[in-house]
Design a protein around this motif. Structure first.
Motif, PDB file in Angstrom:
ATOM      1  N   UNK A 103       0.853  -1.179   0.000  1.00 21.39           N
ATOM      2  CA  UNK A 103       0.000   0.000   0.000  1.00 21.39           C
ATOM      3  C   UNK A 103       0.897   1.241   0.000  1.00 21.39           C
ATOM      4  N   UNK A 104       0.336   2.331  -0.462  1.00 20.76           N
ATOM      5  CA  UNK A 104       1.100   3.569  -0.614  1.00 20.76           C
ATOM      6  C   UNK A 104       1.797   3.996   0.675  1.00 20.76           C
ATOM      7  N   UNK A 105       1.072   4.009   1.804  1.00 18.24           N
ATOM      8  CA  UNK A 105       1.662   4.482   3.059  1.00 18.24           C
ATOM      9  C   UNK A 105       2.803   3.586   3.511  1.00 18.24           C
ATOM     10  N   UNK A 106       2.617   2.261   3.386  1.00 19.16           N
ATOM     11  CA  UNK A 106       3.681   1.336   3.782  1.00 19.16           C
ATOM     12  C   UNK A 106       4.924   1.554   2.933  1.00 19.16           C
ATOM     13  N   UNK A 107       4.732   1.640   1.620  1.00 20.76           N
ATOM     14  CA  UNK A 107       5.861   1.795   0.698  1.00 20.76           C
ATOM     15  C   UNK A 107       6.601   3.106   0.902  1.00 20.76           C
TER      16      UNK A 107
END
Length: 388
Positions: free
Chosen positions: A258-262
């Motif tokens: 997911x965007x936030x994790x990456x």
């Protein structure tokens, strides 16, 4: 030919395979085998698939490797294909399942430090799990037999009981940066997670701002009957690790996030030499096109049910089958007789099978397997059961 130059790390069958086509293999003496191991869930389109062969020939005449100092269109296209067909926005390419796990572990540690505190670095893993053999992946593998000779492993990891709702509630806390789980435990015996358990993991990770990592190295890329097993359970992880079938026999792995994790990763945090090379990503794109656009995945559940129906009939006739497990074309039969004996006898008669844990025989045909191959394989299995 000499075998003495090879390190003694595998218990191999005494056979040398020379060629294959579809679900069939041929050894150096010309003997034919039905391959229901598929390179341990790797050869999702069987052996010598025409489209994969064509892709390799075409790409080899262009580019095989250029390094990650430069973009290549195949990697961009494969990343886009993965994101278009999932709930995730970012991809990192590597070369194997273990490398994908290592990437996820590093990402989770960086995420904890970036969005939490320096003490937010604890990773929770499952009993009876298997995530790989490098020092990081081994540290979160819940089977002591793989770990004992290689301690000390990495610190700040702890195990919890798989599918145990109360145990995980007592383990997770503000210092947890990630929980890693196989939605279907492969090496652990083809044991499916309960949907309610995965949903609890999702809720707890949200509560404590930890990453939920799904190891789909074996059950992903079509084998469950969906592109990824999480889509069967209806629980979206933050990170998905994959490899095996993504390359259909060529080494490639990937991490979807997911965007936030990456966003926790910045240039210099992680990398590798060969990951995302033009050849590997061309093959990966070819395979996804076949699985998704070519509708191969659409028939996986039907074929899986066909195999299970045959197993049920055998179970009614032979008391040695205790339980039938699995999803899609990741199927296990738990036996109360020696799995080693069953597999050895099947091998002698021209059928390749492998174990999953101490008492389960794993059935992993290509995802495009033909019913004729299934029928022939089960004739051999029944012959073996009659003998034992």
């Amino acid at each position: 030919m000499s075998k003495s130059n090879m390190m003694n790390t595998y218990g191999r069958f005494d056979v040398i395979f020379e060629k294959g086509k579809g679900a069939r293999l041929f050894d150096s003496k010309g003997k034919e085998y039905i391959d229901f191991v598929s390179g341990v869930a790797v050869n999702c389109l069987g052996h010598a698939n025409d489209k994969i062969v064509k892709t390799i020939k075409t790409q080899a005449e262009k580019l095989m490797h250029i390094s990650n100092y430069y973009w290549n269109q195949n990697a961009l296209d494969l990343a886009e294909k993965l994101c278009e067909n999932t709930d995730h926005q970012k991809v990192f390419f590597c070369n194997s399942g273990t490398e994908s796990i290592e990437t996820a572990l590093k990402l989770s540690r960086k995420y904890g430090r970036t969005f939490g505190t320096e003490s937010k670095n604890e990773i929770i893993y499952m009993d009876n799990s298997f995530h790989g053999r490098t020092m990081g992946s081994l540290s979160v593998t819940g089977q002591p037999k793989y770990q004992e000779n290689f301690r000390p492993l990495i610190g700040n990891v702890k195990s919890t009981k798989f599918n145990d709702m109360e145990d995980i509630k007592g383990k997770i806390n503000d210092n947890t940066c990630a929980v890693i789980v196989e939605p279907i435990q492969g090496e652990g015996g083809i044991v499916c997670a309960h949907k309610e358990y995965l949903q609890l993991l999702r809720d707890l990770c949200d509560k404590y701002n930890a990453l939920l990592i799904f190891d789909e190295v074996q059950c992903g890329v079509g084998r469950s009957g969906k592109l990824f097993a999480y889509q069967k359970f209806g629980v979206v992880p933050d990170v998905i690790c994959m490899a095996k079938a993504l390359g259909g026999g060529f080494p490639i792995g990937a991490v979807l996030a997911k965007e936030k994790a990456a966003s926790a990763f910045v240039p210099g945090d992680h990398g590798n030499t060969f990951g995302g090379n033009p050849m590997g990503t061309a093959i990966g794109l070819c395979i996804l096109n076949e699985l998704i656009d070519g509708k191969v995945i659409d028939s996986v559940d039907e074929k899986g049910e066909y195999i299970k129906s045959k197993l049920v009939k055998l179970q009614e006739k032979y008391s040695c089958i205790k339980e039938i497990r699995g999803m899609g074309l990741l199927i296990g039969m738990q036996l109360n007789v020696s799995t080693k004996t069953v597999i050895s006898k099947c091998f002698e008669k021209g059928l390749l099978l492998i174990t999953a844990g101490p008492d389960v025989v794993r059935i992993l045909p290509p995802l495009n397997v033909k019913n004729k191959d299934i029928d022939d394989a089960f004739e051999i299995i029944e012959e073996v059961f009659k003998e034992i």
